[in-house]
Every structure is written in structure tokens, then in C-alpha cells.
Enzyme design. Sequence first.
Site, mmCIF file in Angstrom:
data_model
loop_
_atom_site.group_PDB
_atom_site.id
_atom_site.type_symbol
_atom_site.label_atom_id
_atom_site.label_comp_id
_atom_site.label_asym_id
_atom_site.label_seq_id
_atom_site.Cartn_x
_atom_site.Cartn_y
_atom_site.Cartn_z
ATOM 1 N N LYS A 32 0.817 -1.209 0.000
ATOM 2 C CA LYS A 32 0.000 0.000 0.000
ATOM 3 C C LYS A 32 0.856 1.267 0.000
ATOM 4 O O LYS A 32 0.411 2.316 -0.444
ATOM 5 C CB LYS A 32 -0.966 -0.015 1.181
ATOM 6 C CG LYS A 32 -2.000 -1.124 1.007
ATOM 7 C CD LYS A 32 -3.231 -0.966 1.853
ATOM 8 C CE LYS A 32 -4.271 -1.990 1.474
ATOM 9 N NZ LYS A 32 -3.811 -3.387 1.642
HETATM 10 C C1 LIG Z 1 -4.399 -4.497 1.047
HETATM 11 C C2 LIG Z 1 -3.629 -5.747 0.902
HETATM 12 C C3 LIG Z 1 -3.987 -6.769 -0.010
HETATM 13 C C4 LIG Z 1 -5.248 -6.682 -0.853
HETATM 14 O O1 LIG Z 1 -5.169 -5.713 -1.854
HETATM 15 P P1 LIG Z 1 -6.507 -5.167 -2.583
HETATM 16 O O2 LIG Z 1 -6.066 -4.018 -3.386
HETATM 17 O O3 LIG Z 1 -7.457 -4.782 -1.481
HETATM 18 O O4 LIG Z 1 -7.038 -6.292 -3.405
HETATM 19 C C5 LIG Z 1 -3.179 -7.884 -0.127
HETATM 20 N N1 LIG Z 1 -2.073 -8.030 0.647
HETATM 21 C C6 LIG Z 1 -1.698 -7.092 1.532
HETATM 22 C C7 LIG Z 1 -0.474 -7.329 2.363
HETATM 23 C C8 LIG Z 1 -2.439 -5.914 1.692
HETATM 24 O O5 LIG Z 1 -2.065 -4.983 2.598
#
Ligand SMILES: *Cc1c(COP(=O)(O)O)cnc(C)c1O
Length: 481
Positions: free
Chosen positions: A120
Site C-alpha cells: 500500500k
Molecule cells: C491491502 C492488501 C492486499 C489486498 O489488496 P486489494 O487491493 O485490497 O485487493 C493484499 N495483501 C496485503 C499485504 C495488503 O495490505
Amino acid sequence: MRYLSTRGHADRKRFCEILLEGLAPDGGLYLPEHYPQVDAASLQRLRQAFNGGQAGGYAALAFEILSLYIDDIPAADLRALCDKTYTEAVYGTPQIVPLKKLEDGFCLEALSNGPTLAFKDMAMQLLGNLFEYELARRGEELNILGATSGDTGSAAEYAMRGKQGVRVFMLSPHGRMSPFQQAQMFSLMDENIHNIAIEGVFDDCQDIVKDVSNDLAFKRAHKIGTVNSINWARLLAQVVYYFAGYFQATTKDGEPVSFTVPSGNFGNVCAGHVARQMGLPIRTLVVATNENDVLDEFFRTGVYRVRASADTHETSSPSMDISKASNFERFVFDLLGRDGARTQALFGEGLAREGRFDLSQDPAFADAATRYGFRSGKSTHADRLATIRDVFQRYGVMIDTHTADGVKVAREQRDDAGTPMVVLETALPIKFAETIVEALGCQPERPAQFEGIEALPKRVKVMPASTAAVQAFIADTCAAA
Ligand SMILES: *Cc1c(COP(=O)(O)O)cnc(C)c1O
């Protein structure tokens, strides 16, 4: 470039207008009116920007891609924002998103070298700089209110810390995050970052955020905003690393590559869909889910069925624990030939009333696989443990629980043509130490900058699960500034 709503609203907006907004006025999500196409010549130019820029290659690539979608920030400013965001100092490596080869034609793309060790950061770090830039240009302030059970909240705080014009109020369930996650968030001493630990569970935190957002007078008076995953700028920032992964996995343009994406809210893989629609030679986009298999169910059956809270499992890949996938509407809009009225009918009242829709009999459903290249699969706690163990024994690489879901499903979906498969690594194992110990019997490696963070002083305010208490705290903080 103008942006439209997936639910057919007549308004067309520019990038900076939707940057600080959430949903479109009709409850839809914003998408560009069209996807800019990269032909062979422009793909070659992008590859050169990425490879030729040495340490700055990723920033150069980001600038080129963002420029296709943003025409209301002067080029020199946008370039400076990209250069400031994607640096070796922030990501610990000049490649920013290096590939880690597991075996021939099978590798991980490391997206979790940012400040909070999860993917993120890739988008949120850019969002922090874009927000600061746009707020300064308007002479405005923004108070970001969010609820988190881990990754999103810390990524937002690390992106917004010290930024002019922005304050963050982040609610988390008191005592329910891992000690590492608490330390990551609560050790931030920046004056514009406010951690609020709510005496309740994550749903209580989310309910308070909803209540505050529905209090329009308060929202306007205190300039409340959010940074959730439906923000178009976040999605756009994620498009860049599909190109970066493609250029690293191939030596010449035109060779196909497939990606597997550990998925929850469908934000990450939706960026892959955008990259593919732009003409990046992606053969297959594999959606990997955990026990919360809303998306796998759709791609297998054509039925999209939102889960009740009681049917939403708490798993060892918690950032994929979702009851509905908030970005999925964007893909369905494209799947239905960009029919806003039909998207409105499916996601608006229909979904609220029935909790599901069924496209299995619609000819468009077959397009998800054939025309848009989607496949899917599911991974459970037992799969996760076995995969973490196997990848460690076979390749000497330690992977986190979310990435393990990706690797498990990717192995099932590799094609006979030998198309290279890139699995997106979405977090580092240190964030989910308990499960690593369960799988391997040893503690995960800890990056040097995180040594001893659990012992640092903490800045957090504990509060009852009360909307009024949170509103009073926000009002007091703003008044004191
Ligand atoms: C947020 C997240 C996901 C999922 O991603 P999306 O964009 O919501 O599909 C997968 N793995 C980790 C470690 C995350 O923080």
C-alpha cells in the site's frame, strides 16, 4: 483526460477534482473516459525510461504513465512529485520494485520495501505528495479520518506524516492489532498524526467513520476526507508497477507475461486490468483470495455474493479479509461495455436489497476470462503454511502470508505455453510473525530500521466507541491549531 462515474452520472471531472473526493455524486466510482493506448513505439519508450534512468528509472516511468492520465498538473511539477516519491532512500533499493526469481519463468515482484513493509506504500506515498501539492495550490486543509486493523492505516500515516495542510485521525480497535503494527503506528510523533484506539472491534471503528461522514455539517465544517482504496489516484499509482514488472520479466516488447495478485478489495488487480487495457502484453491476471473468496466465486460462477459479517472469516492473511470488494464495480462496468445504467442496477439498490447479483447467464460473463484474461483461485490457512514452508525450503526465500496465497494460486494457474508468471509480493513476513513461526518454527527476518520498535514511546489516545467523543477530539484538535 476527463473522469466519469461507473453509475452513469453526466458530470465529467478532471484529475485534481477527483483527487480529494471519494465516491462520485451518484455513488459510483471514477474511471477515465478511455484508457490511453501504448503501442509498440511507446512501450519501447517506456522501457527506455525505466531502464535508462538508472536509479531514477521507476520515477521516470511513473511520470510517463501518470502524464497519460493527469493534465491539470504542470509536467515539471508532476515530474518533481514522482522524483520525490520513488527514491532509494524511501524504498531501500534503486529498482524500487525488484523481481526475485524463484525459478525459471516464476518470480516475485517485491512491492513491500516501503516504510510500512506492505504494497500500500507504493500508492499511498504518492498520494501524500499529491495531497500536499493540491491543498497548497488551493490554500485548503484536509482532515483524513480512517479506520484500520493494520496495513491501510499505517501506510496512510507514513504517507501523510509531516505533510502541510493534512491531519490524520486513525481509529483502530484497542489492543487488537499485533504488537509490531501498534508500534509502527503509535511510535509516530508527528504533530499531524493522531492515533485513536477505540474500546471495541474494527466494525465499531468503521461505524464511527461512517457516522462522521454522514454528518454532513460536521464533515464540511471540519473538512473531513478519506484515503480509502477506491481513490483513483491510488489505483493509477499501482498501474506503474505492472509496467515495471513487465520490463524486468521480459527482454523484448510483445512477449506476454501473467501476473498473480493476492486480492481483497480488488484495488491491486484492478490496476493490472487498467495496464492490460492500455495494451501492456499481460496474458492472464490471476486473482488469488483467501478463505474470504467473494472474488474467486465470481470468476468461477458469475455470481457476486456479498458476505455478512458473520460469514467474513478472520484469517492469517488479514489484509484480504473482506465481505465485499470495493473496487470490483470498476471492472464490472468495463465488462458490461461501460453501461452505467446496468452498473447502477447491479451495485446500487439491487445489491443493497439482494446482497448478490448473477451474471452467469449473461454473455458478457464469458468475456471476463476470454477477453479480459481473468482467472482465479483460493488459498486456505493450511495452504498458506505449506506454501511458506515449501518456498523457504526450495528457494531459501521467506514470504508473508498474503504472498503465500498468491504463490499457491499462481502454481495452479501457470499455462502450458510457459508464459512467465509474476506473483506480486504484497507484504514482508515480519508483519505476520505469528504465522511464520507456525510454518517455519523460527522468527522472520526484521529489517534493521525496525529493531526494537515495540519499546519506543507511543502516542495514542484511548476512547470509548462513541462518535460524539471522536468528533469532539477532532474539533478540539482543529481549534487548537
Ligand atoms: C491491502 C492488501 C492486499 C489486498 O489488496 P486489494 O487491493 O485490497 O485487493 C493484499 N495483501 C496485503 C499485504 C495488503 O495490505
